[in-house]
Scaffold this motif. Structure first.
Motif, PDB file in Angstrom:
ATOM      1  N   VAL A   1       0.710  -1.293   0.121  1.00  0.00           N
ATOM      2  CA  VAL A   1       0.348  -0.031   0.288  1.00  0.00           C
ATOM      3  C   VAL A   1       0.584   1.523   0.166  1.00  0.00           C
ATOM      4  CG1 VAL A   1      -1.856  -1.104   1.631  1.00  0.00           C
ATOM      5  CG2 VAL A   1      -0.140  -0.505   2.512  1.00  0.00           C
ATOM      6  N   SER A   2       0.516   2.174  -0.077  1.00  0.00           N
ATOM      7  CA  SER A   2       1.135   3.745  -0.147  1.00  0.00           C
ATOM      8  C   SER A   2       1.536   3.896   1.163  1.00  0.00           C
ATOM      9  CB  SER A   2       0.133   5.337  -1.176  1.00  0.00           C
ATOM     10  OG  SER A   2      -0.639   5.115  -0.088  1.00  0.00           O
ATOM     11  N   GLU A   3       2.779   4.788   1.051  1.00  0.00           N
ATOM     12  CA  GLU A   3       3.028   5.305   2.311  1.00  0.00           C
ATOM     13  C   GLU A   3       1.553   6.176   2.869  1.00  0.00           C
ATOM     14  OE1 GLU A   3       7.431   6.563   2.011  1.00  0.00           O
ATOM     15  OE2 GLU A   3       7.851   3.962   1.466  1.00  0.00           O
ATOM     16  N   LYS A   4       1.557   6.955   2.440  1.00  0.00           N
ATOM     17  CA  LYS A   4       0.370   7.382   2.818  1.00  0.00           C
ATOM     18  C   LYS A   4       0.224   6.897   2.995  1.00  0.00           C
ATOM     19  CE  LYS A   4      -2.056  11.881   0.669  1.00  0.00           C
ATOM     20  NZ  LYS A   4      -2.398  12.732  -0.155  1.00  0.00           N
ATOM     21  N   LYS A   5      -0.843   6.358   3.087  1.00  0.00           N
ATOM     22  CA  LYS A   5      -1.814   5.453   3.516  1.00  0.00           C
ATOM     23  C   LYS A   5      -1.189   4.800   5.112  1.00  0.00           C
ATOM     24  CE  LYS A   5      -4.801   4.177  -0.222  1.00  0.00           C
ATOM     25  NZ  LYS A   5      -5.595   3.202  -1.060  1.00  0.00           N
ATOM     26  N   ILE A   6      -0.540   4.518   5.055  1.00  0.00           N
ATOM     27  CA  ILE A   6       0.056   3.693   6.260  1.00  0.00           C
ATOM     28  C   ILE A   6       0.575   4.986   7.169  1.00  0.00           C
ATOM     29  CG2 ILE A   6       2.181   3.228   7.153  1.00  0.00           C
ATOM     30  CD1 ILE A   6       2.852   1.405   4.794  1.00  0.00           C
ATOM     31  N   GLU A   7       1.164   5.935   6.811  1.00  0.00           N
ATOM     32  CA  GLU A   7       1.543   7.295   7.240  1.00  0.00           C
ATOM     33  C   GLU A   7       0.164   7.858   8.200  1.00  0.00           C
ATOM     34  OE1 GLU A   7       3.342  11.481   7.487  1.00  0.00           O
ATOM     35  OE2 GLU A   7       3.594  10.401   5.914  1.00  0.00           O
ATOM     36  N   LYS A   8      -1.091   7.890   7.157  1.00  0.00           N
ATOM     37  CA  LYS A   8      -1.888   8.419   7.839  1.00  0.00           C
ATOM     38  C   LYS A   8      -2.839   7.558   9.169  1.00  0.00           C
ATOM     39  CE  LYS A   8      -6.916   9.594   6.360  1.00  0.00           C
ATOM     40  NZ  LYS A   8      -8.297  10.098   5.219  1.00  0.00           N
ATOM     41  N   GLN A   9      -2.794   6.415   8.254  1.00  0.00           N
ATOM     42  CA  GLN A   9      -3.594   4.720   9.259  1.00  0.00           C
ATOM     43  C   GLN A   9      -2.708   5.451  11.192  1.00  0.00           C
ATOM     44  OE1 GLN A   9      -2.988   0.588   9.192  1.00  0.00           O
ATOM     45  NE2 GLN A   9      -4.890   0.867   9.693  1.00  0.00           N
ATOM     46  N   LEU A  10      -1.283   5.430  11.168  1.00  0.00           N
ATOM     47  CA  LEU A  10      -0.604   6.084  12.108  1.00  0.00           C
ATOM     48  C   LEU A  10      -0.825   6.901  13.255  1.00  0.00           C
ATOM     49  CD1 LEU A  10       2.583   3.736  10.744  1.00  0.00           C
ATOM     50  CD2 LEU A  10       0.854   2.210  12.413  1.00  0.00           C
ATOM     51  N   LYS A  11      -1.346   7.558  11.894  1.00  0.00           N
ATOM     52  CA  LYS A  11      -1.171   9.030  12.644  1.00  0.00           C
ATOM     53  C   LYS A  11      -2.612   9.450  13.497  1.00  0.00           C
ATOM     54  CE  LYS A  11      -1.673  14.054  11.558  1.00  0.00           C
ATOM     55  NZ  LYS A  11      -1.492  15.221  10.052  1.00  0.00           N
ATOM     56  N   GLN A  12      -3.328   8.922  12.694  1.00  0.00           N
ATOM     57  CA  GLN A  12      -4.775   8.349  13.429  1.00  0.00           C
ATOM     58  C   GLN A  12      -4.212   7.600  14.603  1.00  0.00           C
ATOM     59  OE1 GLN A  12      -7.536   8.177  10.652  1.00  0.00           O
ATOM     60  NE2 GLN A  12      -8.438   9.901  10.162  1.00  0.00           N
ATOM     61  N   ASN A  13      -4.202   6.452  14.510  1.00  0.00           N
ATOM     62  CA  ASN A  13      -4.110   5.086  16.066  1.00  0.00           C
ATOM     63  C   ASN A  13      -3.476   6.059  16.584  1.00  0.00           C
ATOM     64  OD1 ASN A  13      -4.846   3.552  13.945  1.00  0.00           O
ATOM     65  ND2 ASN A  13      -2.946   1.830  13.921  1.00  0.00           N
ATOM     66  N   ARG A  14      -1.967   7.515  16.376  1.00  0.00           N
ATOM     67  CA  ARG A  14      -1.382   7.647  17.658  1.00  0.00           C
ATOM     68  C   ARG A  14      -2.687   8.253  18.504  1.00  0.00           C
ATOM     69  NH1 ARG A  14       4.199   7.349  17.514  1.00  0.00           N
ATOM     70  NH2 ARG A  14       4.317   9.392  18.435  1.00  0.00           N
ATOM     71  N   TYR A  15      -3.547   8.935  17.831  1.00  0.00           N
ATOM     72  CA  TYR A  15      -4.253   9.847  18.929  1.00  0.00           C
ATOM     73  C   TYR A  15      -4.847   8.772  19.577  1.00  0.00           C
ATOM     74  CZ  TYR A  15      -8.772  12.528  18.728  1.00  0.00           C
ATOM     75  OH  TYR A  15      -9.939  13.053  19.304  1.00  0.00           O
ATOM     76  N   TYR A  16      -5.522   7.893  18.639  1.00  0.00           N
ATOM     77  CA  TYR A  16      -6.716   6.917  19.435  1.00  0.00           C
ATOM     78  C   TYR A  16      -5.668   6.298  21.079  1.00  0.00           C
ATOM     79  CZ  TYR A  16     -10.095   6.848  16.101  1.00  0.00           C
ATOM     80  OH  TYR A  16     -11.181   7.583  15.112  1.00  0.00           O
ATOM     81  N   LEU A  17      -4.682   6.630  20.423  1.00  0.00           N
ATOM     82  CA  LEU A  17      -3.479   5.981  22.234  1.00  0.00           C
ATOM     83  C   LEU A  17      -3.114   6.489  22.955  1.00  0.00           C
ATOM     84  CD1 LEU A  17      -2.288   3.100  19.171  1.00  0.00           C
ATOM     85  CD2 LEU A  17      -3.576   2.647  21.487  1.00  0.00           C
TER      86      LEU A  17
END
Length: 215
Positions: free
Chosen positions: A96-112
């Motif tokens: 998958v694109s690095e952009k999608k990976i980054e977006k998911q991990l960024k949002q995950n950090r918000y929740y965590l």
């Protein structure tokens, strides 16, 4: 819900029984649909850990496919310590694109960020049959390695092994774009499926209007 051992999770040979097997291990209330391609990736991770001769506890005490109650936000793998350190490891069975990976991990950090002071965010991607890649997000996305993942895992002290649901309060994530515009603009908010549909319709309509007026 109870944390599980990744080595034990990957031992079942009959794929048709995985949902029941996982439910028995995790003690979750209801069975989930286990994605076999994820189990294969976890097996690769376990093999890599064995090759690095890590302690057995490194594959223990992981929460698999955890959903925040009432929210629907899912994390593929989480490991939490009572010293407020958390490891998030997402799994991708194809490139998958690095952009999608980054977006998911960024949002995950918000929740965590509501449950831990130190967050290490990784994604393991099978880019082809022969090549896999580990990424880390620490403000920007970078290629990582198992050495780095193992190093971060060593920071976990006294792993949390059950009742992860109690750590997450849904009211902290269900925010209003009108009341908290900065979180909305930062793209680290939660939208319900209906809100997501409305958002996409607004974007599509805006694009159509620009096309109509030649802008």
């Amino acid at each position: 819900m109870r944390a599980i051992n990744l080595y034990v999770l990957t031992r079942l040979l009959n794929n048709n029984l995985y949902s029941s097997y996982e439910k028995t291990l995790s003690l979750r209330d209801e069975k989930i649909k286990v994605r076999i391609e994820e189990i294969e990736l976890i097996s690769e991770i376990v093999i890599a850990f064995k090759q690095f001769n890590v302690p057995f506890e490194f594959v223990s005490d992981w929460f698999y496919s955890f959903h925040i109650p009432q929210i629907g936000k899912e994390f593929d793998l989480l490991k939490l310590g009572k010293n407020n350190v958390v490891i998030n490891l997402e799994l991708k069975s194809q490139k998958v694109s690095e952009k999608k990976i980054e977006k998911q991990l960024k949002q995950n950090r918000y929740y965590l960020s509501n449950i831990a002071d130190t967050i290490y965010s990784f994604t393991y991607v099978r880019e082809s049959e022969e090549v896999s890649q580990l990424y880390i997000y620490d403000g920007s996305l970078k290629k990582s390695s198992f050495n780095e993942l193992i190093d971060k895992l060593s920071e976990i002290e006294v792993p949390i092994t059950q009742d992860i649901e109690s750590l997450f309060k849904p009211t902290e994530y269900l925010i209003s774009p009108l009341n908290t515009p900065q979180k909305f603009l930062a793209d680290n908010y939660y939208l319900t499926p209906q809100q997501e549909q409305i958002k996409n319709e607004i974007i599509l309509k805006s694009q159509e209007n620009r096309t109509m007026w030649g802008d």
